[in-house]
Design an enzyme around this catalytic site. Structure first.
Site: not given
Length: 288
Positions: A118, A120-122, A124
């Site tokens: 996404t 906002a993914c950190g 993934c």
């Protein structure tokens, strides 16, 4: 060449301002859309598209985004590893197929995954907590110093080069800058990590080196952002927001100077504070 797509959209809103009555207007918002990144490989004599990942991003500078993503993921080490980038798409979203060198194709085959990142993914790009914990931390050279005044001047420069933020107020920025505070390039995207991929990819495609550079982030500093910066051998990461605990740990391991809450004339230094020196901000260290 990939087509240029809109990065801003328009939507109707009811706007309230100090009263109970509303005005019907249109608001400009950042577009969030999926893009699938694939590697074109030949298997058993047939050419196939190997899915590497899907990310939700703001359309625009997709070539830079995919280049930076492939580099950050360790699929490519240099621009010569990317033979070509082809764009396609359907009703479900856009797709970019990267034709890679043999070595890069082998690395891509080992990193294929089906997860979705996404905006906002950190983390993934990691298939498990084990791979996250065991991800190697490349050591970053300690070759330059940055002056406090020069560092504090960076956010203002970046803000003046954020056209999509000016229109929408809803996208992040990442910017590469020199020790004297000169901003070299800015990437914008609804996702923090996408903005960093875009500016790193742009720099790679231009054939420029990352030696002695820092990166500014308009949001907070998370683990994956430090990982991407270390992969590019960027010596300093400065963010407007707070760093996370994992970001601090990784920056310390990699030798990255991590700066947070860079606002006005103030900031905090969380790791490797020796790179912040007021007297000679662009002085190259004597390695002798």
């Amino acid at each position: 060449m990939l087509p240029v797509k809109t990065v801003d959209g328009s939507t109707p809103v009811h706007r309230y301002c100090g009263s109970a009555s509303a005005r019907c207007e249109f608001d400009t918002v950042p577009v969030e859309a999926p893009i699938e990144i694939c590697a074109g490989i030949v298997s058993a004599g047939r050419r196939t598209h190997l899915p590497l990942g899907i990310t939700l991003r703001t359309p625009g500078a997709d070539v830079d985004l995919v280049t930076g993503w492939l580099f950050a993921e360790g699929v490519v080490d240099r621009m010569a590893d990317i033979m070509s980038l082809e764009c396609g798409g359907d009703d479900h979203g856009d797709r970019v197929v990267a034709e890679l060198s043999p070595g890069a194709s082998a690395r891509a085959a080992g990193r294929s995954r089906s997860s979705t990142s996404t905006a906002a993914c950190g983390a993934c790009s990691h298939g498990s907590l084990v791979t996250l914990a065991e991800t190697p931390a490349p050591p970053v050279p300690n070759s330059v110093t940055f002056g406090p005044a020069e560092l504090c001047a960076v956010p203002h420069q970046v803000r003046s080069r954020q056209p999509h933020f000016a229109r929408t107020g809803g996208v992040h920025a990442a910017a590469l800058f020199q020790p004297d505070g000169t901003v070299l390039a800015v990437g914008e995207d609804i996702g923090r990590h996408n903005a960093l991929d875009k500016v790193i990819g742009s720099h790679l495609r231009a054939g420029k080196a990352f030696d002695g550079l820092g990166v500014f982030l308009s949001g907070r500093s998370g683990y994956e952002l430090i990982q991407k910066a270390a992969r590019a051998q960027l010596e300093l990461v400065a963010s407007v927001g707070a760093p996370s605990s994992l970001a601090i740990q990784l920056a310390n391991r990699c030798g990255v100077t991590l700066v947070g809450f860079l606002r006005g004339d103030e900031f905090n230094v969380y790791t490797h504070a020796d790179r912040i020196q007021a007297n000679s901000p662009a002085e190259v260290r004597d390695e002798a």
